[in-house]
Design a protein around this motif. Structure first.
Motif, PDB file in Angstrom:
ATOM      1  N   THR A 274       0.852  -1.198   0.000  1.00  0.00           N
ATOM      2  CA  THR A 274       0.000   0.000   0.000  1.00  0.00           C
ATOM      3  C   THR A 274       0.889   1.250   0.000  1.00  0.00           C
ATOM      4  O   THR A 274       1.860   1.323   0.757  1.00  0.00           O
ATOM      5  N   PRO A 275       0.555   2.237  -0.856  1.00  0.00           N
ATOM      6  CA  PRO A 275       1.415   3.435  -0.933  1.00  0.00           C
ATOM      7  C   PRO A 275       1.355   4.251   0.344  1.00  0.00           C
ATOM      8  O   PRO A 275       0.280   4.453   0.921  1.00  0.00           O
ATOM      9  N   SER A 276       2.506   4.717   0.777  1.00  0.00           N
ATOM     10  CA  SER A 276       2.575   5.535   1.986  1.00  0.00           C
ATOM     11  C   SER A 276       2.223   6.993   1.661  1.00  0.00           C
ATOM     12  O   SER A 276       1.969   7.351   0.493  1.00  0.00           O
ATOM     13  N   LYS A 277       2.230   7.838   2.672  1.00  0.00           N
ATOM     14  CA  LYS A 277       1.898   9.248   2.502  1.00  0.00           C
ATOM     15  C   LYS A 277       2.918   9.940   1.605  1.00  0.00           C
ATOM     16  O   LYS A 277       2.564  10.776   0.742  1.00  0.00           O
ATOM     17  N   VAL A 278       4.169   9.587   1.770  1.00  0.00           N
ATOM     18  CA  VAL A 278       5.250  10.179   0.952  1.00  0.00           C
ATOM     19  C   VAL A 278       5.094   9.771  -0.512  1.00  0.00           C
ATOM     20  O   VAL A 278       5.292  10.578  -1.430  1.00  0.00           O
ATOM     21  N   ASP A 279       4.722   8.473  -0.737  1.00  0.00           N
ATOM     22  CA  ASP A 279       4.517   7.983  -2.105  1.00  0.00           C
ATOM     23  C   ASP A 279       3.399   8.749  -2.800  1.00  0.00           C
ATOM     24  O   ASP A 279       3.506   9.100  -3.988  1.00  0.00           O
ATOM     25  N   LYS A 280       2.312   8.996  -2.065  1.00  0.00           N
ATOM     26  CA  LYS A 280       1.180   9.738  -2.637  1.00  0.00           C
ATOM     27  C   LYS A 280       1.592  11.176  -2.980  1.00  0.00           C
ATOM     28  O   LYS A 280       1.175  11.725  -4.012  1.00  0.00           O
ATOM     29  N   GLN A 281       2.419  11.788  -2.127  1.00  0.00           N
ATOM     30  CA  GLN A 281       2.889  13.151  -2.390  1.00  0.00           C
ATOM     31  C   GLN A 281       3.825  13.200  -3.600  1.00  0.00           C
ATOM     32  O   GLN A 281       3.803  14.160  -4.375  1.00  0.00           O
ATOM     33  N   LEU A 282       4.604  12.153  -3.757  1.00  0.00           N
ATOM     34  CA  LEU A 282       5.498  12.080  -4.927  1.00  0.00           C
ATOM     35  C   LEU A 282       4.694  11.944  -6.215  1.00  0.00           C
ATOM     36  O   LEU A 282       5.039  12.543  -7.243  1.00  0.00           O
ATOM     37  N   GLU A 283       3.637  11.154  -6.183  1.00  0.00           N
ATOM     38  CA  GLU A 283       2.789  10.964  -7.368  1.00  0.00           C
ATOM     39  C   GLU A 283       2.096  12.264  -7.758  1.00  0.00           C
ATOM     40  O   GLU A 283       2.007  12.608  -8.937  1.00  0.00           O
TER      41      GLU A 283
END
Length: 377
Positions: A274-283
């Protein structure tokens, strides 16, 4: 020859019968063995004269008690100490370790009283009131502590069955106490019972069958009541009571089966992380924004949400001013109304045509001259 052999065998058998039975050193006939006046089931009260010298060794028993019993034991300990002092037994309450200890002294005469004292401290640790627990020191009273915690694995089921043993407002427990002439106390994962040996045996059977879900205590009470009534009749003392006692069959109640989860197709690969908060911000690209841009974006999102909510509220307010929809008539009523309209139009047309004819007739009558009409005729 055959007759001689038979006589020889009979003679040997007679000799065997006459041969005296081997008895031990102390296995000799006593004068009170065949005395009908002696009741061997009565428990005689101990006489200190039977053991004038006292005990040779000191016997000690100790047991732990729960913390919530500390205050009660501390208050009632003088009473317990005085009760044990009458039998020459010493007792000690250790509040630091949380234990009670009983031991024999030089004044102890009854060798079994220390076992009774051990039962007393066990009952006190299982929340039996001190006045009731002191009764165990009497010769006629025995006790049994039944462990019920390991009879049922499921905790919720255990609590339900333990409540079944108590009954509504402890009515089932009171009925059992009256019928079996025993004191019963259900506390935590144990059942403490006090009474005669016969009563304690029946209490254990009822408790264990209830916790194993074999027979309900209410049916056991019904059975005990029947037995008590049958015991009053001396004619039935030598007969079987099976025909009088009720038989209870266990019913298999269909339980709701839990819904089985559908098995997913087996895959050797683990599920995606599951994507983390940082991953979502990078996307979304938010990760690379500075603080000002992040604050602007948050403010813009907030404004959009506010505008959506205000539009929704305005729509709800305007909805109250809209006129309600008129009820549509049924198809039968509409057909009838159409037929009625057709009849009315036909009638109006016929009336109009008649009025035109009448007007024409009047005009012709006004124009006719009588002299001319006679001359022509």
């Amino acid at each position: 020859m055959a007759e001689a052999e038979e006589e020889k065998l009979n003679h040997e058998n007679q000799n065997l019968d006459k041969k005296p039975r081997h008895r031990g050193k102390h296995d000799k006939p006593k004068p009170w063995d065949d005395d009908p006046n002696i009741d061997r089931w009565t428990i005689e009260k101990f006489d200190p004269a039977w053991n004038p010298t006292g005990m040779l060794e000191v016997s000690t028993f100790s047991t732990l008690f729960p913390q919530y019993r500390e205050k009660y034991l501390q208050d009632s300990w003088p009473r317990i100490e005085s009760a044990l002092k009458q039998y020459g037994v010493a007792c000690k309450l250790n509040l630091v370790e949380g234990s009670m200890t009983v031991s024999t002294t030089r004044k102890t005469r009854d060798p079994y009283i220390v076992v009774k004292a051990r039962d007393l401290i066990k009952l006190l640790s299982r929340s039996v009131p001190a006045p009731q627990a002191i009764k165990i020191l009497e010769d006629e009273v025995q006790c049994d502590i039944i462990k019920i915690g390991n009879l049922v694995r499921n905790k919720a089921r255990f609590v339900k069955r333990r409540q079944r043993l108590l009954g509504p407002n402890s009515s089932t427990l009171k009925a059992m106490e009256i019928l079996l002439d025993c004191y019963i106390l259900v506390q935590g994962s144990t059942v403490a019972a006090m009474g005669s040996f016969k009563g304690l045996k029946q209490v254990r059977r009822v408790v264990e069958e209830c916790l194993r879900n074999e027979i309900h205590p209410v049916y056991q009470i019904k059975n005990l009541m029947m037995r008590k009534e049958l015991a009053k009749d001396p004619a039935l003392a030598t007969e079987s009571w099976a025909r009088f006692l009720p038989t209870f069959r266990k019913k298999n109640v269909q339980q709701i089966k839990p819904k089985s989860k559908e098995k997913k197709a087996y895959t050797p690969f683990p599920p995606a992380q599951t994507p983390s908060k940082v991953d979502k911000q990078l996307e979304s690209g938010e990760y690379f924004m500075n603080d000002q841009k992040k604050a602007d974006k948050k403010w813009q999102e907030k404004q959009e949400k506010q505008s959506e909510k205000s539009a929704e509220k305005k729509r709800m307010r305007d909805a109250s001013f809209l006129p309600p929809e008129e009820p549509t008539q049924n198809s039968n009523n509409s057909n009838k109304s159409e037929e009625g309209k057709k009849d009315i139009t036909e009638l109006t047309q016929s009336l109009k045509s008649k009025t035109k004819e009448l007007k024409k007739q009047k005009k012709t009558q006004e124009k006719v001259n009588a002299e001319e009409y006679i001359a022509v005729a």
